[in-house]
Design an enzyme around this catalytic site. Structure first.
Site, PDB file in Angstrom:
ATOM      1  N   ARG A 188       0.825  -1.218   0.000  1.00  0.00           N
ATOM      2  CA  ARG A 188       0.000   0.000   0.000  1.00  0.00           C
ATOM      3  C   ARG A 188       0.859   1.268   0.000  1.00  0.00           C
ATOM      4  NH1 ARG A 188      -4.974  -1.241   4.207  1.00  0.00           N
ATOM      5  NH2 ARG A 188      -6.402  -2.099   2.661  1.00  0.00           N
ATOM      6  N   LYS A 190     -16.568 -17.359   5.433  1.00  0.00           N
ATOM      7  CA  LYS A 190     -17.973 -17.208   5.822  1.00  0.00           C
ATOM      8  C   LYS A 190     -18.881 -16.753   4.686  1.00  0.00           C
ATOM      9  CE  LYS A 190     -17.388 -15.735  10.609  1.00  0.00           C
ATOM     10  NZ  LYS A 190     -17.504 -14.489  11.386  1.00  0.00           N
ATOM     11  N   GLY A 199      -7.634  -8.868   1.023  1.00  0.00           N
ATOM     12  CA  GLY A 199      -6.324  -9.176   1.595  1.00  0.00           C
ATOM     13  C   GLY A 199      -5.814 -10.564   1.261  1.00  0.00           C
ATOM     14  N   GLY A 254     -12.093  -4.448   2.297  1.00  0.00           N
ATOM     15  CA  GLY A 254     -13.471  -4.049   2.572  1.00  0.00           C
ATOM     16  C   GLY A 254     -14.012  -3.082   1.525  1.00  0.00           C
TER      17      GLY A 254
END
Ligand code: 3PG
Ligand code: MG
Length: 403
Positions: A34, A205, A361, A384
């Protein structure tokens, strides 16, 4: 909004929101992706004869300190970035240990063309996450122009990512080069995908990925589902999944998704077979089975050979590919083959002309691990943020500049 490339920063102080929320262990940066991704924007301002004030958050200091009182703000400092950024830029980077202090204001005001100042972690102040106007206004005084280059944080309506934009006129706020590239790549997939368009969605999930899958049902021709979340689908269909991950409260939701996909003519591909482990550990005993027939005492930790063949074929036929989430526990060598094969299939399809966007990620860590990051079309710095973009949400960090 102004156009970054056409803007001359000569004699101007650019206040740049970057996302330097990078992994730091014992003061050492373990992945500087980043930081490197923000360099082109910083360098262009400096090359124009401008100066740069950088601001970022790191971690979630106030929430974490509340949970673990042995931690202090110093554990969340951006100080470890200073030396590394200086090396990458080839110039000294100044630091101010409080983002809205007099020290920050004085150092920012004294910047000469070519100089760079990094501010301490914005999240030392609760006002940052609250999107506090006064706090945003104070920050805004540190620059003549505002640049948002923090795609990774674009889904947060925080003071430095969104609210601050109100304090700059239209010609003095803009995206940086990273943000421009991210938005362009994401919009290409979201709005201009050439078909067949395959979305590869993995991770532990279903509940984390339900919104993105629902939104992609309107866009994609094929959706590949891998990782731990696949077993909730198998159980929902009456399969035996042994000790594999499962969200028992999401079984109906999983069946619902399959039904909606069938109605819309979207092909959902689940991994027909799995690599099994007798425990969640790198030294587990392994076996394989159909994913609907996992014996008791075993858990699926990777996709199997049949799944690899099927998924690779679907990916190979695609013209647009979106990948978010790994196929298995690729951090452990025994369970990395599925994720590696999928990364290779995405790279091969890209070589044949497909447009491929990888984000989140874990999937980014996977393409890096297998040395394929430069063989896909775009690797996003957003986790996100990318997820929410493809859930169809408006990202506050983007909207604040555009509107
Ligand atoms: C991230 O790494 O997800 C971004 O930097 C945003 O951080 P956050 O999830 O703590 O807001
Ligand atoms: Mg996050």
């Amino acid at each position: 909004m102004s156009n970054f490339t056409n803007h001359s920063f000569k004699g101007q102080r650019a206040l740049i929101r970057v996302d330097f929320n990078v992994p730091i262990k014992n003061g050492t940066i373990t992945d500087d992706t980043r930081i490197r991704a923000a360099l082109p924007t910083i360098k262009k301002v400096l090359a124009d004869g401008g100066s740069v004030v950088l601001m970022s958050h790191w971690g979630r200091p106030l929430k974490d300190i509340e949970k673990k009182p042995h931690l202090t703000l110093a554990d969340f400092s951006l100080q470890p970035v200073v030396g590394h950024l200086s090396t990458l830029l080839g110039t000294d980077v100044q630091f101010s240990n409080d983002c809205i202090s007099d020290d920050a204001a004085q150092k920012a005001a004294a910047l000469q063309p070519g100089q760079v100042l990094l501010l301490e972690n914005l999240r030392y102040y609760k006002q940052e996450e609250k999107g506090d106007k006064k706090f945003a206004e104070k920050l805004s005084k540190l620059g003549d122009v505002y640049i948002n280059d923090a795609f990774g944080t674009a889904h947060r309506a925080h003071a430095s990512t969104a609210i601050i934009a109100d304090f700059f006129p239209g010609d003095k706020k803009m995206f940086g080069l990273l943000m421009e590239g991210e938005v362009k790549a994401a919009e290409q997939v979201m709005n201009n995908a050439r078909k067949p368009f395959t979305a590869i969605i993995g991770g532990a999930k279903v509940s984390d990925k339900i919104l993105i899958i629902e939104n992609l049902l309107e866009k994609a021709t094929d959706i590949i589902i891998g990782g731990g979340m696949a077993y909730t689908f198998f159980k929902a269909q009456g399969g035996q999944i042994g000790n594999s991950l499962c969200e028992d409260d999401r079984l109906d939701m999983a069946n619902d998704l399959l039904k909606k996909a069938a109605e819309k003519g979207v092909c959902i591909h689940l991994p027909a077979d799995s690599i099994l482990a007798d425990k969640f550990a790198a030294d587990a005993a392994t076996s394989s089975a159909l994913s609907m027939e996992v014996p008791e005492g075993w858990m699926g930790l990777d996709i199997g050979q049949m799944a690899i063949a099927n998924f690779s074929k679907v990916i190979g036929d695609s013209k647009t590919i979106l990948w978010n989430g790994p196929m298995g526990v690729f951090e452990m060598d025994k369970f990395q083959h599925g994720t590696k094969a999928i990364a290779e299939a995405v790279a091969a399809a890209t070589e044949k002309g497909a447009f491929s966007l990888v984000g989140g990620g874990d999937s980014v860590a996977a393409v890096n691990k297998f040395d394929l990051a430069d063989k896909v079309s775009y690797v996003s710095t957003g986790g996100g943020a990318m997820l929410e973009f493809f859930e169809g949400k408006t990202l506050p960090g983007i909207a604040a500049i555009k509107n």
